[in-house]
Write a protein that holds these residues in place. Structure first.
Motif, short mmCIF file in Angstrom:
data_model
loop_
_atom_site.label_atom_id
_atom_site.label_comp_id
_atom_site.label_asym_id
_atom_site.label_seq_id
_atom_site.Cartn_x
_atom_site.Cartn_y
_atom_site.Cartn_z
N LEU A 60 0.85 -1.19 0.00
CA LEU A 60 0.00 0.00 0.00
C LEU A 60 0.89 1.24 0.00
O LEU A 60 1.99 1.23 0.57
CB LEU A 60 -0.89 0.03 1.25
N TYR B 83 -2.35 -5.83 -4.73
CA TYR B 83 -2.67 -7.11 -4.11
C TYR B 83 -2.03 -8.32 -4.78
O TYR B 83 -2.18 -9.44 -4.29
CB TYR B 83 -4.19 -7.31 -4.10
N GLU C 126 1.64 -6.64 -10.20
CA GLU C 126 0.54 -5.71 -10.49
C GLU C 126 1.06 -4.29 -10.65
O GLU C 126 1.89 -3.83 -9.88
CB GLU C 126 -0.48 -5.77 -9.35
N GLY D 65 1.70 -5.68 3.82
CA GLY D 65 0.78 -6.49 4.61
C GLY D 65 0.98 -7.97 4.30
O GLY D 65 1.27 -8.34 3.16
#
Lengths: 116, 111
Positions: B33, B50, B54, B92
């Motif tokens: 993020l 995610y 990407e 994360g």
């Protein structure tokens, strides 16, 4: 929908006084985080809750710091007694946890604390 | 514990220039993020990634999730004065564990 709401936005207090910071997470979020931000250390995670239960408080610097979450819509971070080195910005954040978007946390505007 | 190395720590750029910043880690993350903190405000989410590899854009911002899952970059094209602020990367692992934050990149834009 209202975001994470923190109060007070700014506080100046004398060394030795008790400080209480308050947070209202986003409705429906079941995780709540307290962070401290300083120039030297950046964003530090102090403690986080899941469903009002403290999960990890290993980031709390000393016994002078305590945090509670009596219900799903309210949490407090208390410093007693306060010291000048506690001067920092304290952020509360929340998220829904779990799933693909579970990591996305939303911050409040912060409580800017100065201890003189 | 896990740590993120974010660089550069600070940047001074001329308005109109492109900006690039990145985060690296020795650990694998499943989510990357990017947040921006305006002066006097809390961090606000800019882009969420995610999937390894990407590449996602949000206006003049583009971010990529590194193929190794250990890094991410953020580019800002044609910077403007309101881009001033601190940019944080965060990694994360799962939805039930806290994000790990980088120390931030402080961006100053000279008009």
């Amino acid at each position: 929908d209202a975001g994470v709401i923190q109060s007070p936005r700014h506080e100046v207090t004398e060394m030795g006084q008790e400080v209480t910071l308050r947070c209202k997470p986003i409705s429906g979020h079941d995780y709540l985080f307290w962070y401290r931000q300083t120039m030297m250390r950046g964003l530090e995670l102090l403690i986080y809750f899941n469903n009002n239960v403290p999960i990890d408080d290993s980031g709390m610097p000393e016994d002078r710091f305590s945090a509670k979450m009596p219900n799903a819509s309210f949490s407090t971070l208390k410093i007693q007694p306060s010291e000048p080195r506690d001067s920092a910005v304290y952020f509360c954040a929340s998220n829904q946890g779990g799933g693909r978007n579970g990591n996305t946390i939303y911050f409040g505007e912060g409580s800017w604390l100065t201890v003189v | 514990g896990q740590q993120l190395n974010q660089s550069p720590q600070s940047m001074f750029i001329q308005e109109g220039e492109d900006v690039s910043m990145n985060c690296t880690s020795s650990s694998i993350f499943n989510t990357w993020l990017w947040y921006k903190q305006d002066p006097g405000e809390g961090p606000v989410l800019l882009i969420a990634l995610y999937k390894a590899g990407e590449l996602t854009s949000n206006g003049r911002l583009t971010a990529q999730f590194g193929i190794t899952r250990k890094d991410s970059f953020l580019n800002i094209s044609a910077s403007i004065p309101s881009d001033v602020g601190i940019y944080f990367c965060a990694g994360g692992v799962s939805g039930n564990t806290p994000l790990v934050f980088g120390k931030g990149t402080r961006l100053s834009v000279i008009a």
